[in-house]
Write a protein that holds these residues in place. Structure first.
Motif, PDB file in Angstrom:
ATOM      1  N   ARG A 140      17.446  52.827 112.437  1.00  0.00           N
ATOM      2  CA  ARG A 140      17.563  53.574 111.180  1.00  0.00           C
ATOM      3  C   ARG A 140      16.316  53.382 110.315  1.00  0.00           C
ATOM      4  NH1 ARG A 140      21.589  55.606 107.503  1.00  0.00           N
ATOM      5  NH2 ARG A 140      21.022  55.148 105.318  1.00  0.00           N
ATOM      6  N   VAL A 141      15.830  52.153 110.215  1.00  0.00           N
ATOM      7  CA  VAL A 141      14.636  51.883 109.425  1.00  0.00           C
ATOM      8  C   VAL A 141      13.442  52.647 109.996  1.00  0.00           C
ATOM      9  CG1 VAL A 141      12.957  50.097 108.804  1.00  0.00           C
ATOM     10  CG2 VAL A 141      15.404  49.666 108.521  1.00  0.00           C
ATOM     11  N   ALA A 142      13.303  52.652 111.314  1.00  0.00           N
ATOM     12  CA  ALA A 142      12.201  53.371 111.954  1.00  0.00           C
ATOM     13  C   ALA A 142      12.272  54.859 111.638  1.00  0.00           C
ATOM     14  CB  ALA A 142      12.233  53.148 113.460  1.00  0.00           C
ATOM     15  N   SER A 143      13.475  55.423 111.688  1.00  0.00           N
ATOM     16  CA  SER A 143      13.650  56.850 111.407  1.00  0.00           C
ATOM     17  C   SER A 143      13.317  57.175 109.959  1.00  0.00           C
ATOM     18  CB  SER A 143      15.091  57.260 111.724  1.00  0.00           C
ATOM     19  OG  SER A 143      15.326  58.604 111.367  1.00  0.00           O
ATOM     20  N   MET A 144      13.773  56.337 109.029  1.00  0.00           N
ATOM     21  CA  MET A 144      13.525  56.590 107.608  1.00  0.00           C
ATOM     22  C   MET A 144      12.046  56.418 107.262  1.00  0.00           C
ATOM     23  SD  MET A 144      16.961  54.807 105.963  1.00  0.00           S
ATOM     24  CE  MET A 144      16.929  55.630 104.364  1.00  0.00           C
ATOM     25  N   LEU A 145      11.396  55.432 107.853  1.00  0.00           N
ATOM     26  CA  LEU A 145       9.955  55.257 107.628  1.00  0.00           C
ATOM     27  C   LEU A 145       9.182  56.451 108.172  1.00  0.00           C
ATOM     28  CD1 LEU A 145       9.396  51.462 108.429  1.00  0.00           C
ATOM     29  CD2 LEU A 145       9.163  52.572 106.200  1.00  0.00           C
ATOM     30  N   GLU A 146       9.564  56.908 109.356  1.00  0.00           N
ATOM     31  CA  GLU A 146       8.866  58.045 109.956  1.00  0.00           C
ATOM     32  C   GLU A 146       9.012  59.295 109.096  1.00  0.00           C
ATOM     33  OE1 GLU A 146       6.346  59.897 112.480  1.00  0.00           O
ATOM     34  OE2 GLU A 146       6.910  57.777 112.539  1.00  0.00           O
ATOM     35  N   MET A 175      -4.080  54.748 113.216  1.00  0.00           N
ATOM     36  CA  MET A 175      -3.103  53.758 112.749  1.00  0.00           C
ATOM     37  C   MET A 175      -3.047  53.757 111.233  1.00  0.00           C
ATOM     38  SD  MET A 175      -3.073  49.622 113.328  1.00  0.00           S
ATOM     39  CE  MET A 175      -1.920  48.582 112.425  1.00  0.00           C
ATOM     40  N   ILE A 176      -1.852  53.761 110.697  1.00  0.00           N
ATOM     41  CA  ILE A 176      -1.677  53.630 109.257  1.00  0.00           C
ATOM     42  C   ILE A 176      -1.555  52.145 108.915  1.00  0.00           C
ATOM     43  CG2 ILE A 176      -0.188  54.129 107.280  1.00  0.00           C
ATOM     44  CD1 ILE A 176       0.696  56.659 108.640  1.00  0.00           C
ATOM     45  N   PRO A 177      -2.486  51.587 108.147  1.00  0.00           N
ATOM     46  CA  PRO A 177      -2.346  50.183 107.747  1.00  0.00           C
ATOM     47  C   PRO A 177      -1.070  49.989 106.919  1.00  0.00           C
ATOM     48  CG  PRO A 177      -4.540  51.034 107.239  1.00  0.00           C
ATOM     49  CD  PRO A 177      -3.694  52.209 107.587  1.00  0.00           C
ATOM     50  N   PHE A 178      -0.500  48.817 107.022  1.00  0.00           N
ATOM     51  CA  PHE A 178       0.701  48.504 106.248  1.00  0.00           C
ATOM     52  C   PHE A 178       0.527  47.154 105.570  1.00  0.00           C
ATOM     53  CE2 PHE A 178       1.294  47.713 110.772  1.00  0.00           C
ATOM     54  CZ  PHE A 178       1.685  46.391 110.837  1.00  0.00           C
ATOM     55  N   SER A 179       1.034  47.085 104.333  1.00  0.00           N
ATOM     56  CA  SER A 179       0.799  45.928 103.470  1.00  0.00           C
ATOM     57  C   SER A 179       2.096  45.478 102.811  1.00  0.00           C
ATOM     58  CB  SER A 179      -0.257  46.271 102.416  1.00  0.00           C
ATOM     59  OG  SER A 179      -1.486  46.608 103.044  1.00  0.00           O
ATOM     60  N   LYS A 193       9.106  41.393 109.240  1.00  0.00           N
ATOM     61  CA  LYS A 193       8.680  41.334 110.640  1.00  0.00           C
ATOM     62  C   LYS A 193       9.155  42.560 111.404  1.00  0.00           C
ATOM     63  CE  LYS A 193       8.228  36.349 111.515  1.00  0.00           C
ATOM     64  NZ  LYS A 193       8.796  35.207 112.273  1.00  0.00           N
ATOM     65  N   ILE A 194      10.411  42.954 111.186  1.00  0.00           N
ATOM     66  CA  ILE A 194      10.945  44.143 111.864  1.00  0.00           C
ATOM     67  C   ILE A 194      10.133  45.376 111.474  1.00  0.00           C
ATOM     68  CG2 ILE A 194      12.940  45.695 112.006  1.00  0.00           C
ATOM     69  CD1 ILE A 194      14.726  43.201 111.703  1.00  0.00           C
ATOM     70  N   ALA A 195       9.844  45.506 110.183  1.00  0.00           N
ATOM     71  CA  ALA A 195       9.050  46.651 109.725  1.00  0.00           C
ATOM     72  C   ALA A 195       7.665  46.653 110.373  1.00  0.00           C
ATOM     73  CB  ALA A 195       8.928  46.622 108.207  1.00  0.00           C
ATOM     74  N   ALA A 196       7.051  45.479 110.481  1.00  0.00           N
ATOM     75  CA  ALA A 196       5.729  45.386 111.114  1.00  0.00           C
ATOM     76  C   ALA A 196       5.798  45.793 112.582  1.00  0.00           C
ATOM     77  CB  ALA A 196       5.186  43.969 110.983  1.00  0.00           C
ATOM     78  N   GLU A 197       6.846  45.372 113.271  1.00  0.00           N
ATOM     79  CA  GLU A 197       7.006  45.740 114.677  1.00  0.00           C
ATOM     80  C   GLU A 197       7.171  47.248 114.822  1.00  0.00           C
ATOM     81  OE1 GLU A 197      10.351  43.404 115.768  1.00  0.00           O
ATOM     82  OE2 GLU A 197       9.238  41.506 115.772  1.00  0.00           O
ATOM     83  N   ILE A 198       7.944  47.858 113.928  1.00  0.00           N
ATOM     84  CA  ILE A 198       8.158  49.306 113.971  1.00  0.00           C
ATOM     85  C   ILE A 198       6.839  50.049 113.743  1.00  0.00           C
ATOM     86  CG2 ILE A 198       9.188  51.229 112.685  1.00  0.00           C
ATOM     87  CD1 ILE A 198      11.595  49.330 112.162  1.00  0.00           C
ATOM     88  N   LEU A 199       6.092  49.644 112.730  1.00  0.00           N
ATOM     89  CA  LEU A 199       4.859  50.346 112.393  1.00  0.00           C
ATOM     90  C   LEU A 199       3.756  50.094 113.423  1.00  0.00           C
ATOM     91  CD1 LEU A 199       5.024  49.756 108.547  1.00  0.00           C
ATOM     92  CD2 LEU A 199       5.306  51.942 109.734  1.00  0.00           C
ATOM     93  N   SER A 200       3.722  48.886 113.982  1.00  0.00           N
ATOM     94  CA  SER A 200       2.735  48.593 115.033  1.00  0.00           C
ATOM     95  C   SER A 200       3.047  49.397 116.295  1.00  0.00           C
ATOM     96  CB  SER A 200       2.737  47.102 115.360  1.00  0.00           C
ATOM     97  OG  SER A 200       2.316  46.335 114.247  1.00  0.00           O
ATOM     98  N   ALA A 201       4.325  49.481 116.665  1.00  0.00           N
ATOM     99  CA  ALA A 201       4.720  50.257 117.842  1.00  0.00           C
ATOM    100  C   ALA A 201       4.440  51.734 117.649  1.00  0.00           C
ATOM    101  CB  ALA A 201       6.208  50.035 118.135  1.00  0.00           C
ATOM    102  N   ARG A 202       4.638  52.215 116.431  1.00  0.00           N
ATOM    103  CA  ARG A 202       4.363  53.619 116.134  1.00  0.00           C
ATOM    104  C   ARG A 202       2.887  53.926 116.362  1.00  0.00           C
ATOM    105  NH1 ARG A 202       2.272  56.666 112.145  1.00  0.00           N
ATOM    106  NH2 ARG A 202       3.226  58.709 111.785  1.00  0.00           N
ATOM    107  N   SER A 203       2.029  53.050 115.899  1.00  0.00           N
ATOM    108  CA  SER A 203       0.584  53.250 116.051  1.00  0.00           C
ATOM    109  C   SER A 203       0.180  53.173 117.513  1.00  0.00           C
ATOM    110  CB  SER A 203      -0.182  52.211 115.230  1.00  0.00           C
ATOM    111  OG  SER A 203       0.137  52.341 113.852  1.00  0.00           O
ATOM    112  N   ALA A 204       0.787  52.241 118.242  1.00  0.00           N
ATOM    113  CA  ALA A 204       0.444  52.077 119.662  1.00  0.00           C
ATOM    114  C   ALA A 204       0.836  53.310 120.457  1.00  0.00           C
ATOM    115  CB  ALA A 204       1.118  50.837 120.213  1.00  0.00           C
TER     116      ALA A 204
END
Length: 330
Positions: free
Chosen positions: A285-291, A1-5, A319-330
């Protein structure tokens, strides 16, 4: 998991007061803690009516007192504005009040204009002492040595984690040489990002603090209900940067439709390049760009910035960004 801040500048929205910005910072920190953010950092700026985090250590203490688990820190303190002992005492006090929750990121820039820098630094003479000041400050947080004459009380023995921040190769080289974690200011100065990451990773020297490099990537995020809203939310920061480029500093502008109707095309291209390490739009789109950014830079941690005018929209974006990054890690 990549921590996010979170990186929060306590932006003062147009039509609001500084007290509103400080209240918004606490609200954002509490929501960020609830959805799994690792750190909440604030930055030192001066003589800027749109940024309320000038007294950074004071605000860090306030936010730490209003949260429970999340690490709170500076991203960063502009060390040349201060004596290392003063910062050691400030952050040593914070670390004593909030054990194992305080971070200290250090920058070399003034965080303001030249005239204000002179008001901050009464003595402008002498060579650049940043590397020596960093080492002095780091040592003040360690256990004392027998020959040590100057001590930080509080501060000594708190072992506050020190990060180096940078937007050029200088910070990357120094962080690698000292064996410290490194955060690059890619959210507003991405020009040297690729080379700085390479330099940091390939020249890193293990230290008592780290046995391998630890790199944090800063990303602007504007997440809305759809792509149009994400672009709309982003327009406040685009306007703010365009105004700064012509010497106009003010509060964070209200968002606008069709940003190209409000900023000269040449200026807009320049601003967009400056803010190019960015993810904006709807969730997909945010999920794709973050990835794409994660795959390209392989950061050890992400720190997200997003100066959005409306605090509720801002909280929703994080919150949306946190959900995207948490789902990615899961």
């Amino acid at each position: 998991m990549i921590p996010f801040s979170v990186l929060d500048l306590s932006p003062v929205p147009d039509g609001h007061k500084i007290s509103d910005a400080l209240s918004n910072t606490v609200d954002l920190a509490q929501e960020a803690e609830a959805v799994g953010y690792n750190r909440f950092w604030m930055a030192e700026h001066h003589n800027m009516p749109g940024i309320a985090s000038a007294a950074t250590s004071v605000l860090i203490g306030h936010v730490a007192g209003q949260t429970k688990r999340m690490r709170i820190g500076a991203g960063g303190i502009m060390l040349p504005n201060h004596a290392p002992l003063v910062i050691a005492e400030q952050f040593g006090t914070l670390a004593t009040l909030y054990p194992d929750r305080i971070d200290l990121g250090l920058g070399r820039a003034p965080g303001t204009d030249g005239v204000t820098m002179q008001a901050l630094r009464r003595n402008m003479s002498g060579p650049d002492r940043f590397p020596q000041d960093v080492m002095e400050l780091v040592q003040l947080f360690q256990d004392p040595t027998p020959e040590q004459q100057v001590h930080a009380f509080p501060g000594e023995g708190t072992h506050v984690p020190v990060w180096l921040l940078g937007s050029s190769l200088y910070g990357a080289q120094l962080a690698a040489y000292l064996g410290l974690p490194y955060a690059f200011a890619s959210h507003f100065a991405p020009a040297d990002l690729d080379q700085a990451v390479h330099v940091y990773r390939t020249t890193f020297q293990p230290s008592r603090f780290l046995d391998k490099p630890y790199f944090m990537l800063a990303v602007n995020v504007f997440a809305g209900t759809d792509d149009d809203e994400g672009a709309y939310l982003r327009s406040s920061m685009q306007q703010a940067f365009a105004l700064m480029r012509v010497g106009k500093r003010g509060k964070l502008p209200k968002p606008v439709e069709r940003i190209e109707d409000h900023i000269d095309p040449v200026m807009l291209r320049s601003v967009n390049q400056q803010l190019s390490v960015c993810a904006y739009g709807g969730r997909a789109r945010v999920a794709s760009m973050l990835e794409e950014l994660i795959q390209k830079y392989q950061p050890d941690e992400l720190i997200l910035n997003g100066q959005i005018h409306d605090i509720e929209k801002r909280i929703t974006s994080f919150k949306i960004a946190a959900e995207i990054l948490s789902a990615r890690s899961a």
